[in-house]
Design a protein around this motif. Structure first.
Motif, PDB file in Angstrom:
ATOM      1  N   GLY A 111       1.025   7.216   2.123  1.00 19.29           N
ATOM      2  CA  GLY A 111       0.424   5.984   1.611  1.00 19.29           C
ATOM      3  C   GLY A 111       1.472   4.980   1.170  1.00 19.29           C
ATOM      4  N   LEU A 112       1.005   3.789   0.895  1.00 22.21           N
ATOM      5  CA  LEU A 112       1.886   2.708   0.464  1.00 22.21           C
ATOM      6  C   LEU A 112       1.405   2.153  -0.866  1.00 22.21           C
ATOM      7  N   ARG A 113       2.352   1.686  -1.662  1.00 21.48           N
ATOM      8  CA  ARG A 113       2.025   0.978  -2.899  1.00 21.48           C
ATOM      9  C   ARG A 113       2.387  -0.491  -2.729  1.00 21.48           C
ATOM     10  N   LEU A 114       1.372  -1.358  -2.811  1.00 24.19           N
ATOM     11  CA  LEU A 114       1.603  -2.802  -2.705  1.00 24.19           C
ATOM     12  C   LEU A 114       1.776  -3.358  -4.115  1.00 24.19           C
ATOM     13  N   GLY A 115       2.943  -3.898  -4.405  1.00 21.17           N
ATOM     14  CA  GLY A 115       3.147  -4.518  -5.711  1.00 21.17           C
ATOM     15  C   GLY A 115       2.157  -5.653  -5.912  1.00 21.17           C
ATOM     16  N   ALA A 116       1.697  -5.833  -7.138  1.00 22.35           N
ATOM     17  CA  ALA A 116       0.663  -6.833  -7.424  1.00 22.35           C
ATOM     18  C   ALA A 116       1.085  -8.241  -7.018  1.00 22.35           C
ATOM     19  N   LEU A 117       2.404  -8.494  -7.064  1.00 25.43           N
ATOM     20  CA  LEU A 117       2.877  -9.860  -6.834  1.00 25.43           C
ATOM     21  C   LEU A 117       3.441 -10.081  -5.433  1.00 25.43           C
ATOM     22  N   VAL A 118       3.276  -9.111  -4.547  1.00 26.79           N
ATOM     23  CA  VAL A 118       3.648  -9.347  -3.150  1.00 26.79           C
ATOM     24  C   VAL A 118       2.700 -10.415  -2.612  1.00 26.79           C
ATOM     25  N   THR A 119       3.236 -11.354  -1.832  1.00 28.44           N
ATOM     26  CA  THR A 119       2.335 -12.389  -1.316  1.00 28.44           C
ATOM     27  C   THR A 119       1.447 -11.809  -0.212  1.00 28.44           C
ATOM     28  N   ASN A 120       0.344 -12.470   0.028  1.00 28.69           N
ATOM     29  CA  ASN A 120      -0.570 -12.054   1.093  1.00 28.69           C
ATOM     30  C   ASN A 120       0.149 -12.059   2.440  1.00 28.69           C
ATOM     31  N   ALA A 121       1.011 -13.078   2.672  1.00 29.99           N
ATOM     32  CA  ALA A 121       1.733 -13.151   3.945  1.00 29.99           C
ATOM     33  C   ALA A 121       2.709 -11.988   4.081  1.00 29.99           C
ATOM     34  N   ASP A 122       3.468 -11.707   3.027  1.00 26.01           N
ATOM     35  CA  ASP A 122       4.444 -10.614   3.107  1.00 26.01           C
ATOM     36  C   ASP A 122       3.751  -9.262   3.283  1.00 26.01           C
ATOM     37  N   THR A 123       2.542  -9.136   2.770  1.00 25.83           N
ATOM     38  CA  THR A 123       1.789  -7.888   2.950  1.00 25.83           C
ATOM     39  C   THR A 123       1.300  -7.774   4.388  1.00 25.83           C
ATOM     40  N   ALA A 124       0.653  -8.827   4.865  1.00 28.16           N
ATOM     41  CA  ALA A 124       0.054  -8.773   6.208  1.00 28.16           C
ATOM     42  C   ALA A 124       1.105  -8.556   7.286  1.00 28.16           C
TER      43      ALA A 124
END
Lengths: 329, 161
Positions: free
Chosen positions: A66-79
């Protein structure tokens, strides 16, 4: 915009301290929804706590997968994150179906989950709205209700949740990690959002004194058989009338597991696990998909301008499942 | 609590570092237009829907109307005024002229900054991608077909470079 005071938090404890020590305080990160609502006086914080200095901007591997997405990662950097694209393409597609490139560059993952409804009356301070002014009434029920709910609504509110990302996360069964004065806790996304009931002013079960720190993705990403289908009034940069996040676990043409989450139809991403279970052990074909689609919209109730969404939802579920199963249509 | 709330910030705007004092509720757009008189960045809807206020923040395109100036201490901002090389137009600017990609021109600074941001991102591969990834910039004159040609040409040029 009304005036307010402003502080920059250095870490999570000081952010929580800043929030609790100021009256009517809010966190601000991307700001793309909060500032929009502040400009039209729908949200009226008297103090903003800038949390962009808290870190939480990375995507990391979790122990056990699994992955942990930091709360403040932007939507673009996540996608566009390599591992998200590869292991959770459903989530990438859901995020990219929402907003514009400019907004996705600024909006954060936690902010995406906490964005407010786009009900026209919530935005229009000249009209009653129970979500904006509890007890004032719902203008949408007998008003123009094209983008409103067909499932799970109440006599007090028929607003929908606008996030595409949340619909993807609901299908993936993500977990929201939050921190409050009592410490950390985890909220499964199925328990994160609320139905409007008689408290439509409360969108989520996040405490007033809590902060989202991360979003955990489980190891299974349904990367082989997935679809995010979004139906809307124009091909890009519009909120969903109906969207469907579908993930299938297949063994040949037999379904081992199915996940279906709907967007644009309720106050929260809509899942019906007992209907999903109907597909287990069944062949992936249109007939079986129609059966589960019927079960999903059972009990749906439309209003004057959104009755069409019931049939749209039914057909969208079938199409998304056909796409996920890679069956030519 | 004091009704005036000002903060000191440093911004590098179009290559020049500036020390500024801003009221905390000032949007980045209003700071540029009202305080610094950089009026190339346009205010259209002021709600992140039209894209006229698009600029590059640390190389990424954003809506400057939906962010507070005070939150960008230490950032680098490029506006339409900062993309030409002296009197030599940026290739994207030149392409907008060559393809007649505007009528009234109000959306054009945002369209140009958005195009540069799109090229930096490197995600657009097809015409459909271009249309989708430029959908945050509205043109009420309807110059879209020529804007798409500009973006397509700029992408091809950037791939050759």
């Amino acid at each position: 915009m009304r005036s307010f005071t402003y502080t920059r938090a250095k870490d999570v404890p000081s952010a929580l301290q800043d929030l609790s020590s100021h009256q009517d305080a809010k966190f601000i990160a991307g700001g793309t929804n909060l500032l929009d609502l502040m400009k039209i006086d729908v949200m009226k914080p008297r103090h903003l706590v800038d949390i962009t200095g808290l870190g939480m901007k990375s995507i990391e591997e979790r122990k056990g997968g699994g992955l942990r997405l930091g709360a403040l990662v932007t939507n673009a950097d996540t996608a566009y994150h390599e591992q998200v694209e590869k292991r959770y393409p459903l989530l990438s597609h859901a995020i990219l179906a929402g907003a514009s490139a400019q907004l996705r560059n600024k909006a954060t993952d936690a902010g995406n989950l906490l964005q407010r409804t786009r009900c026209y009356y919530f935005y229009d301070t000249a009209t009653p709205c129970n979500k904006r002014e509890p007890g004032s009434g719902c203008s949408a029920i007998n008003g123009y209700n094209r983008n409103h709910a067909i499932l799970g609504h109440s006599e007090h509110c028929i607003a929908t949740h606008p996030s595409d990302m949340a619909v993807g996360l609901a299908a993936l069964e993500a977990t929201i990690r939050v921190t409050g004065p009592q410490g950390e806790r985890e909220i499964p996304i199925a328990d994160f959002y609320r139905l409007p009931g008689d408290m439509p002013q409360k969108d989520t079960n996040l405490g007033e004194d809590e902060i989202i720190t991360a979003i955990d993705l489980p190891s299974r990403g349904f990367a082989d058989n997935y679809a995010y289908l979004k139906n809307r009034d124009r091909a890009s940069y519009a909120f969903a009338l109906v969207s469907v996040a579908a993930g299938l676990e297949m063994d040949g043409d037999t379904i081992k597991e199915a996940r279906i989450a709907l967007g644009g139809v309720a106050h929260k991403p809509w899942r019906k696990p007992e209907a999903e279970a109907m597909l287990v052990g069944k062949k992936a074909n249109r007939e079986n998909f129609m059966t589960v689609a019927d079960a999903y919209v059972q009990g749906a109730a439309g209003f004057k301008y959104n009755e069409f969404k019931i049939e749209l939802a039914r057909r969208s579920i079938v199409r998304a499942l056909m796409q996920a199963a890679k069956i030519d249509q | 609590m004091s009704s005036i709330s000002k903060e000191k910030i440093t911004l590098k705007i179009n290559g020049t570092e500036q020390q500024l004092e801003v009221e905390v509720w000032t949007s980045l757009l209003d700071l540029l237009r009202e305080q610094l008189h950089l009026t190339g960045t346009k205010k259209g809807c002021d709600h992140g829907q039209c894209g006229a206020c698009t600029l590059l923040l640390d190389g990424k395109r954003i809506n400057s109307c939906l962010t507070l100036a005070v939150m960008h201490d230490g950032s680098e901002i490029t506006t339409i005024e900062g993309i030409a090389n002296g009197d030599e137009l940026h290739p994207v600017q030149q392409a907008f002229i060559e393809h007649d990609a505007f009528q009234c021109g109000y959306c054009t600074p945002g369209q140009i900054c958005s195009t540069i941001g799109l090229i930096n991102e490197g995600k657009a591969k097809t015409l459909d991608d271009i249309r989708d990834l430029m959908s945050g910039n509205v043109c009420r004159c309807g110059a879209y077909s020529n804007i798409v040609k500009v973006v397509q040409e700029a992408l091809e040029r950037s791939e050759q470079a």
